[in-house]
Design an enzyme around this catalytic site. Structure first.
Site, PDB file in Angstrom:
ATOM      1  N   THR A   1       0.836  -1.203   0.000  1.00 49.39           N
ATOM      2  CA  THR A   1       0.000   0.000   0.000  1.00 49.39           C
ATOM      3  C   THR A   1       0.874   1.258   0.000  1.00 49.39           C
ATOM      4  O   THR A   1       2.077   1.182   0.243  1.00 49.39           O
ATOM      5  CB  THR A   1      -0.963   0.011   1.212  1.00 49.39           C
ATOM      6  OG1 THR A   1      -1.603  -1.262   1.291  1.00 49.39           O
ATOM      7  CG2 THR A   1      -2.028   1.080   1.130  1.00 49.39           C
TER       8      THR A   1
ATOM      9  N   ASP B   1      -9.532  -9.211   1.554  1.00 51.78           N
ATOM     10  CA  ASP B   1      -9.997  -8.300   2.620  1.00 51.78           C
ATOM     11  C   ASP B   1     -11.452  -8.587   3.012  1.00 51.78           C
ATOM     12  O   ASP B   1     -11.945  -8.067   4.010  1.00 51.78           O
ATOM     13  CB  ASP B   1      -9.859  -6.838   2.177  1.00 51.78           C
ATOM     14  CG  ASP B   1      -8.453  -6.297   2.450  1.00 51.78           C
ATOM     15  OD1 ASP B   1      -7.672  -6.986   3.117  1.00 51.78           O
ATOM     16  OD2 ASP B   1      -8.151  -5.183   1.988  1.00 51.78           O
TER      17      ASP B   1
ATOM     18  N   GLY C   1       0.095  -0.251   5.742  1.00 50.60           N
ATOM     19  CA  GLY C   1       0.309  -1.088   6.930  1.00 50.60           C
ATOM     20  C   GLY C   1      -0.866  -1.991   7.258  1.00 50.60           C
ATOM     21  O   GLY C   1      -0.965  -2.504   8.378  1.00 50.60           O
TER      22      GLY C   1
HETATM   23  N1  GLY Z   1      -5.819  -4.083   1.648  1.00 54.42           N
HETATM   24  C1  GLY Z   1      -5.733  -3.585   2.940  1.00 54.42           C
HETATM   25  C2  GLY Z   1      -6.835  -2.688   3.320  1.00 54.42           C
HETATM   26  O1  GLY Z   1      -7.465  -2.100   2.474  1.00 54.42           O
HETATM   27  O2  GLY Z   1      -7.138  -2.586   4.470  1.00 54.42           O
END
Ligand code: GLY
Length: 565
Positions: A374, A416, A465
């Site tokens: 990310t 997710d 994170g």
């Molecule tokens: N892919 C991690 C989040 O969106 O929380």
């Protein structure tokens, strides 16, 4: 304190005058804006747009595309994003939801075998793990609605970086090493991201010819060329040939949604953060509401940390049991923001002892931490527009799948979702019905681009994170309230509790040796992380000193702004 070269003394004057709402001719001021990102190439590209008269939305469009090219392990056109905006003209705060959607053929048991056991890697590796990307759409959306320059101009730096290549950075090499096995799983991916099947050496030039062609197409024909027509057909064919379930309709119907951000307050500061399907705003605000019932500075450092852990435990518990895509939920979660609910949650907190998760209801197995994927960046312009963006393809190098001939590395955000009630995803998070897989639904996220505001000034912050994003933002907010600056906020040693699994993950230095002993004797299970977490990026305006401060997380191991200029 040092600032970017586009600032000088005039900035401070002009910025205050501007910020207080007084209108002055722009040419009087030399303040062009500020940019912070995790990558020097992206920062420079964004600054150039500001220097050439672009607004914050223009610069953010360039940066988003640029990061998609120069940090393909962290985010990209095959992924999704949340944009948090303060629009100076309308004085409105907005959240742009460019989160991926589940394909229409998806269903709640799609990652389970006939005995309802999870099939290993199905929700994380390959095209079946990919949601429909949102980043190409949000770039066009922002450009149409807020931009002042042509999309083709704004995407040119990304195009050039893809076609000419650039030397890969340390984080690329770390990610490629970590994911080598996955990158080798698909020929197309291996050919792009590895050097003859091996992790490249430092200084290797990554060229992405197919990605460059895709960007060129978007520059010429807009994002529709991604979601419809011959390009969409090419992606679909490759996705479906490799076990994916995307359809033409999935791509055609993808939309960016404009939503209200979550707004709350804590001891004189306002917090503005994304709402569902990001859990960030609700978890952050709920945890701060719980802490608002204590005078934290009256307690010992250990007790303060204990209370933060207990607040996080409860707020993440609500995440697990209640949160998902708001368009698929009957229940309003507004109650999570009320002081009365926080007071009720505080009743179960013992000041000297860790709470047993069982008393909150559910129980738990083990947790495999994930990497530093990310990315987050922020921009402010001379008009006072503010943009904070967190974008992702989920894990390092996402699903590791690139549809043939497109250069688009697809996300693995389907992980997710709660793919089986009460079982862990890649971040150890658990969830239930509210976040079960459903056709067209957006998976719950922790990405939390955030604005903090008070009479001291304001902060634009965010970090990658995974599940730990929200606790990192909370610790940074508390640091600001305690008088910290941008540098101390990004550098702060971090600890995290997410209700499940029931332990406190901490970075070395987050606790003094006596605090470790004390927290353990209070019943907390502590687990030292074998790597640091986060890569926080901050732009801060300080009313008192009339200064703007920019800080990049030292954990990013990129050159900081101070080193660049
Ligand atoms: N892919 C991690 C989040 O969106 O929380």
């Amino acid at each position: 304190m040092k600032t970017s070269k586009i600032f000088d003394h005039w900035l401070y004057v002009s910025f205050i005058l501007f910020y207080s709402g007084t209108i002055f001719p722009n040419e009087l001021f030399q303040f062009k804006g500020a940019v912070v990102t995790s990558n020097a190439l992206a920062t420079e590209a964004g600054e150039k747009i500001l220097a050439e008269g672009g607004n914050a939305y223009d610069a953010a469009t360039t940066i988003s595309a640029m990061l998609s090219v120069v940090e393909p392990f962290a985010s990209g056109l095959g992924g999704g994003a949340f944009w948090l905006i303060y629009d100076a003209k309308s004085k409105e705060y907005k959240m742009l939801d460019a989160r991926e959607t589940a394909p229409l053929q998806s269903h709640k048991n799609m990652y389970l075998d006939e005995n309802e056991n999870i099939i290993k890697n199905l929700s994380t590796l390959g095209p079946l793990s990919a949601g429909i990307p949102g980043i190409p759409a949000v770039l066009s959306y922002v450009n149409d609605k807020y931009g002042s320059k042509k999309l083709s101009t704004l995407l040119t730096p990304a195009y050039k970086a893809a076609i000419n290549g650039f030397p890969v950075n340390e984080r690329y090499l770390k990610g490629a090493n970590y994911k080598k096995k996955w990158l080798k799983k698909y020929k197309e991916t291996e050919a792009i991201f590895l050097d003859k099947g091996e992790v490249p050496k430092k200084g290797w030039i990554l060229k992405q010819t197919d990605l460059a062609k895709t960007i060129k197409k978007i520059m010429k024909d807009g994002h529709k060329s991604f979601y419809t027509g011959s390009f969409a057909k090419k992606m679909l064919e490759s996705v479906r040939n490799n076990g994916g379930i995307w359809s033409e309709e999935d791509l055609n119907r993808y939309k960016v949604l404009e939503r209200e951000p979550v707004r709350s307050s804590y001891k004189g500061i306002s917090i503005i953060a994304p709402g569902l399907p990001s859990s960030g705003g609700l978890v952050l605000s709920n945890a701060l509401n719980i802490l608002a019932g204590y005078e934290l500075d009256k307690f010992s450092p250990t007790t303060q940390k204990h209370l933060i852990i207990e607040a996080l435990r409860r707020a993440y518990y609500q995440r697990a049991i209640k949160m998902g895509d708001p368009d698929f939920m009957d229940e309003s979660l507004e109650f999570l923001l009320t002081p009365s609910f926080a007071a009720k949650q505080r009743e179960s907190i013992n000041i000297t002892y860790a709470t047993d998760n069982q008393t909150l209801e559910f129980a738990n197995p083990t947790y495999q931490g994930q990497g530093n994927d990310t990315t987050h960046f922020a921009v402010i312009d001379k008009f006072g527009n503010r943009v904070a963006v967190t974008q992702s393809i989920n894990f390092w190098f996402g699903s590791a799948f690139v549809p043939k001939g497109t250069g688009i590395l697809l996300n693995n955000e389907m992980d997710d979702f709660s793919i089986k009630p009460g079982t862990e995803n890649g971040y150890g998070l658990i969830g239930y019905n509210a976040n079960a897989v459903e056709p067209g639904k957006r998976m719950l996220s922790s990405m939390t681009p955030t604005f903090l505001e008070s009479n001291k000034g304001f902060v634009i912050l965010g970090t990658p994170g995974g599940s730990r994003i929200i606790s990192m933002i909370l610790l940074a907010a508390l640091e600001w309230i305690d008088g910290g600056n941008a540098k101390s906020m990004v550098s702060l040693p971090r600890f995290h509790h997410q209700y499940h699994p029931d332990y406190v993950l901490y970075e070395e230095e987050a606790f003094m040796p006596n605090e470790i002993n004390e927290l353990e004797s209070m019943g907390h299970i502590l687990k030292k992380s074998n790597r640091q977490f986060g890569n926080m990026q901050i732009i801060m305006w300080d009313h008192k000193n009339n200064k703007i401060e920019i800080a990049s997380d030292p954990r990013g191991k990129e050159k900081s702004r101070e080193e660049i200029y």
